[in-house]
Design a protein around this motif. Structure first.
Motif, PDB file in Angstrom:
ATOM      1  N   PHE A  43       1.141  -1.233  -0.103  1.00 61.06           N
ATOM      2  CA  PHE A  43      -0.289  -0.137  -0.177  1.00 61.06           C
ATOM      3  C   PHE A  43       0.877   1.120  -0.271  1.00 61.06           C
ATOM      4  CE2 PHE A  43      -2.913  -3.530   1.658  1.00 61.06           C
ATOM      5  CZ  PHE A  43      -3.483  -3.358   1.732  1.00 61.06           C
ATOM      6  N   THR A  44       0.489   2.270  -0.679  1.00 61.11           N
ATOM      7  CA  THR A  44       1.328   3.001  -0.691  1.00 61.11           C
ATOM      8  C   THR A  44       0.710   4.606  -0.527  1.00 61.11           C
ATOM      9  OG1 THR A  44       1.646   4.049  -2.805  1.00 61.11           O
ATOM     10  CG2 THR A  44       3.139   2.570  -2.556  1.00 61.11           C
ATOM     11  N   ILE A  45       1.046   5.655   0.223  1.00 65.60           N
ATOM     12  CA  ILE A  45       0.119   7.031  -0.456  1.00 65.60           C
ATOM     13  C   ILE A  45       1.724   8.146  -0.290  1.00 65.60           C
ATOM     14  CG2 ILE A  45      -0.061   7.179   2.299  1.00 65.60           C
ATOM     15  CD1 ILE A  45      -3.378   8.081   2.098  1.00 65.60           C
ATOM     16  N   GLN A  46       0.524   8.933  -0.591  1.00 63.93           N
ATOM     17  CA  GLN A  46       1.493  10.461  -1.109  1.00 63.93           C
ATOM     18  C   GLN A  46       0.331  11.095   0.555  1.00 63.93           C
ATOM     19  OE1 GLN A  46       4.017  12.484  -2.679  1.00 63.93           O
ATOM     20  NE2 GLN A  46       4.178   9.435  -3.173  1.00 63.93           N
ATOM     21  N   THR A  47       1.380  12.213   0.894  1.00 60.46           N
ATOM     22  CA  THR A  47       1.039  13.184   1.969  1.00 60.46           C
ATOM     23  C   THR A  47       1.778  13.464   2.736  1.00 60.46           C
ATOM     24  OG1 THR A  47      -0.997  12.975   4.151  1.00 60.46           O
ATOM     25  CG2 THR A  47       1.151  11.575   3.916  1.00 60.46           C
ATOM     26  N   GLN A  48       1.166  14.864   3.844  1.00 60.65           N
ATOM     27  CA  GLN A  48       2.677  15.326   4.761  1.00 60.65           C
ATOM     28  C   GLN A  48       1.987  15.463   5.826  1.00 60.65           C
ATOM     29  OE1 GLN A  48       2.754  19.977   3.417  1.00 60.65           O
ATOM     30  NE2 GLN A  48       1.555  19.052   1.845  1.00 60.65           N
TER      31      GLN A  48
END
Length: 273
Positions: A114-119
């Motif tokens: 699983f992957t996600i782009q966030t900050q």
């Protein structure tokens, strides 16, 4: 002759009594723990998988990737997951001081990844909590901590003197009954009103298949509770949740609901005796 018959009869009777006594002792032995098998299965389920974590989030307010690989202890990727409240994996991101909270759902790439782009908004330590159910396993949580570099400014966490908040034009109050104590069944009742006219809101929309979701973390972030509502089809103004607090101390509670297509999150801080 009669004396011998009497002696033989007495001997047979004595043997029979001893046998009966032994049977009684066996049947009165302490019964097996009815939860023993369940506990064993829980331990087995917990040990079935682990997560290999990586992240490129190194500083605040800068987008990066969180990568989650769910594997069996043999190293083989977990191939399939059960859908749990409309998602294969729930990811909680929370700052060490509990001032920041996010509940997101990384994209599934296949082969357990699983992957996600966030900050994240500020410097400091962050805890990641992955919540998932392998197809042939039980609900599992795995955690990971990373640091966003920079000057750290921790916020003190204190119990709320009044459990009423206004968020996005909605007034949300929380009633806890009975007073929260360790390992006691506790009802969390959220009352949701329009902040302007004080009318109860009755058109809440399902969020992840239910009227709302509640995430609870202890002050040290070691105790994690993901609580689902008693009546998933409710549309307000009440949303009720049952839970138990596993130890005393300060906890932060985040209730999440949806209206007009927008999710709103309301936090409360409570003390458990």
């Amino acid at each position: 002759m009669k004396k011998w018959l009497i002696r033989i009869s007495c001997l047979v009777l004595a043997v029979a009594l001893v046998a009966c006594g032994n049977t009684t002792n066996n049947s009165s032995s302490k019964p097996a723990d009815p939860h023993a098998d369940h506990k064993t299965e829980e331990k087995k389920a917990e040990s079935q998988t682990h997560v290999e974590w990586s992240t490129t989030i190194h500083k605040p307010k800068s987008s990066g990737e969180i990568n989650i690989k769910v594997k069996e202890h043999s190293g083989k990727a977990v191939p399939e997951f059960k859908v749990n409240h409309e998602k294969l994996l729930h990811l909680i991101i929370v700052s060490e001081d509990l001032s920041y909270f996010d509940h997101v759902h990384p994209e599934y790439k296949g082969s357990g990844e699983f992957t996600i782009q966030t900050q994240v908004p500020k410097a400091g330590k962050y805890k990641l909590i992955a919540d998932y159910i392998p197809k042939d396993g039980a609900q599992t949580t795995q955690t990971y901590t990373f640091t966003a570099q920079g000057d750290v400014n921790k916020e003190a966490i204190q119990p709320d003197p009044k459990l009423v908040k206004v968020v996005d034009g909605k007034e949300i109050s929380l009633q806890i009954s009975p007073e929260p104590q360790v390992n006691q069944q506790t009802m969390l009742t959220f009352q949701i009103k329009d902040a302007t006219n004080k009318q109860g809101i009755t058109d809440l929309q399902p969020y992840l298949g239910a009227v709302g979701h509640v995430v609870i973390l202890s002050e040290d972030t070691e105790e994690y509770l993901h609580v689902h509502p008693m009546d998933e089809k409710s549309t307000g103004p009440e949303a009720k949740f049952h839970t138990k607090f596993p130890k005393s101390g300060i906890y932060k509670i985040w209730g999440q609901f949806q209206r007009d297509g927008k999710v709103f999150t309301v936090p409360f801080v409570v003390k458990v005796l």
